[in-house]
Write a protein that holds these residues in place. Sequence first.
Motif, PDB file in Angstrom:
ATOM      1  N   ALA A   1      55.851  44.234  48.724  1.00  0.00           N
ATOM      2  CA  ALA A   1      55.161  45.321  49.420  1.00  0.00           C
ATOM      3  C   ALA A   1      53.806  44.883  49.981  1.00  0.00           C
ATOM      4  O   ALA A   1      53.048  45.722  50.473  1.00  0.00           O
ATOM      5  CB  ALA A   1      54.972  46.497  48.474  1.00  0.00           C
ATOM      6  N   GLY A   2      53.513  43.604  49.886  1.00  0.00           N
ATOM      7  CA  GLY A   2      52.264  43.091  50.446  1.00  0.00           C
ATOM      8  C   GLY A   2      51.100  43.075  49.489  1.00  0.00           C
ATOM      9  O   GLY A   2      49.958  42.815  49.893  1.00  0.00           O
ATOM     10  N   VAL A   3      51.350  43.341  48.208  1.00  0.00           N
ATOM     11  CA  VAL A   3      50.302  43.341  47.195  1.00  0.00           C
ATOM     12  C   VAL A   3      50.204  41.946  46.577  1.00  0.00           C
ATOM     13  O   VAL A   3      51.229  41.365  46.198  1.00  0.00           O
ATOM     14  CB  VAL A   3      50.600  44.376  46.082  1.00  0.00           C
ATOM     15  CG1 VAL A   3      49.520  44.339  45.011  1.00  0.00           C
ATOM     16  CG2 VAL A   3      50.723  45.765  46.688  1.00  0.00           C
ATOM     17  N   ASP A   4      48.999  41.418  46.474  1.00  0.00           N
ATOM     18  CA  ASP A   4      48.812  40.096  45.871  1.00  0.00           C
ATOM     19  C   ASP A   4      48.800  40.272  44.347  1.00  0.00           C
ATOM     20  O   ASP A   4      47.758  40.218  43.690  1.00  0.00           O
ATOM     21  CB  ASP A   4      47.514  39.458  46.354  1.00  0.00           C
ATOM     22  CG  ASP A   4      47.588  37.939  46.401  1.00  0.00           C
ATOM     23  OD1 ASP A   4      48.594  37.389  45.898  1.00  0.00           O
ATOM     24  OD2 ASP A   4      46.669  37.300  46.935  1.00  0.00           O
ATOM     25  N   ALA A   5      49.974  40.511  43.796  1.00  0.00           N
ATOM     26  CA  ALA A   5      50.113  40.870  42.390  1.00  0.00           C
ATOM     27  C   ALA A   5      50.209  39.631  41.508  1.00  0.00           C
ATOM     28  O   ALA A   5      50.797  38.619  41.893  1.00  0.00           O
ATOM     29  CB  ALA A   5      51.355  41.732  42.193  1.00  0.00           C
ATOM     30  N   VAL A   6      49.640  39.747  40.311  1.00  0.00           N
ATOM     31  CA  VAL A   6      49.694  38.693  39.303  1.00  0.00           C
ATOM     32  C   VAL A   6      50.229  39.309  38.018  1.00  0.00           C
ATOM     33  O   VAL A   6      49.623  40.231  37.465  1.00  0.00           O
ATOM     34  CB  VAL A   6      48.298  38.084  39.036  1.00  0.00           C
ATOM     35  CG1 VAL A   6      48.369  37.048  37.919  1.00  0.00           C
ATOM     36  CG2 VAL A   6      47.730  37.464  40.302  1.00  0.00           C
ATOM     37  N   GLY A   7      51.363  38.824  37.536  1.00  0.00           N
ATOM     38  CA  GLY A   7      51.953  39.352  36.322  1.00  0.00           C
ATOM     39  C   GLY A   7      51.353  38.734  35.076  1.00  0.00           C
ATOM     40  O   GLY A   7      51.156  37.516  35.010  1.00  0.00           O
ATOM     41  N   LEU A   8      51.039  39.569  34.110  1.00  0.00           N
ATOM     42  CA  LEU A   8      50.418  39.112  32.863  1.00  0.00           C
ATOM     43  C   LEU A   8      51.007  39.879  31.685  1.00  0.00           C
ATOM     44  O   LEU A   8      51.242  41.082  31.791  1.00  0.00           O
ATOM     45  CB  LEU A   8      48.902  39.371  32.876  1.00  0.00           C
ATOM     46  CG  LEU A   8      48.054  38.684  33.940  1.00  0.00           C
ATOM     47  CD1 LEU A   8      46.689  39.366  34.012  1.00  0.00           C
ATOM     48  CD2 LEU A   8      47.887  37.211  33.612  1.00  0.00           C
ATOM     49  N   SER A   9      51.215  39.202  30.577  1.00  0.00           N
ATOM     50  CA  SER A   9      51.461  39.926  29.335  1.00  0.00           C
ATOM     51  C   SER A   9      50.129  40.064  28.616  1.00  0.00           C
ATOM     52  O   SER A   9      49.138  39.417  28.971  1.00  0.00           O
ATOM     53  CB  SER A   9      52.457  39.175  28.444  1.00  0.00           C
ATOM     54  OG  SER A   9      51.824  38.143  27.705  1.00  0.00           O
ATOM     55  N   GLY A  10      50.103  40.895  27.586  1.00  0.00           N
ATOM     56  CA  GLY A  10      48.875  41.078  26.824  1.00  0.00           C
ATOM     57  C   GLY A  10      48.441  39.842  26.076  1.00  0.00           C
ATOM     58  O   GLY A  10      47.277  39.734  25.664  1.00  0.00           O
TER      59      GLY A  10
END
Length: 316
Positions: free
Chosen positions: A105-114
């Motif tokens: 969707a064009g979001v510069d997303a970064v996946g993280l766990s806790g």
Amino acid sequence: MTGSDVESAAEPPVVVKIGGAKAVDPAGAVGDVAHLAANGRSVVVVHGGSTVVDETLERLGIEPEYVESASGVTGRFTDAETMEAFSMAMAGKLNTELTAAFRSAGVDAVGLSGVDGGLLSGPRKSAVRVVEDGKKKIRRGDHSGKIESVNADLLADLLDGGYTPVVSPPMAGDEGDGEVTPVNADADRAAAAVAGALDADLVLLTDVSGVYADPDDPETRIDSAATPDELAAVEDAAEGFMGKKVMAAREALEGGSGRVVIADANVRDPVVAALGGEGTTVERSALGDADGDTGDADGDGADDGEPAETEGGETA
């Protein structure tokens, strides 16, 4: 609130919690977060995944187990085998898929766990107090925890760099000897901890439009709570899974959040609608002046130093 108000860079960050139940469609939230991020609003996403965790357990031939705490809260009992499936589903499958959806969707997303960077951390609770057949018992071998610390600097650095963090349990459980174990944590309360640490608005998206005075009648939705009495009415009305969301709302406000909105994920523009007043909005003023120690510092129904009741684990 107008669209321009929502998009204003002067607005606080917003933490959006996307529920993990089958009835919650994340598509609307993905589009909304993309819109907000494109207009300069700092957003952190926290997601649940109870349904997919249960499905993963069933594929592995493991029966999901839920237990009831002495205070009547139902939550997942997470033994070592369940914890493996939990990490696979949450930090592996769900977080990766949702991060990909945001990036599409064009979001510069970064996946993280806790666990990453010590983002969400606190003591592991291996012994939990439960009620079985009307009797209080201590269950040992649990992998759960109460979040006591949020690495707000890590989140701030990512936000300052233009990234949108997408966060999920597990959290980093402190074993007391320097060792860290990934453990289960409730996603609503994780979102509350993040919102409090960032002084952010919190939007808890679920499959209903808010808290209902009559849980069976959507027409009785409580639109807002701005005083202690109004907050008490919301807490009294909350039943089942909604009880945890209202608990999370209080924790977020106590931590520093300015307002919390419990709203429907499945309406058009769900995040913008929630920020504009659609849902049940709880203002910080609802805490009143009494924000002191109740003797139950971790909010789990047990005094410090005693075996804790179950934190409930991941919910929708």
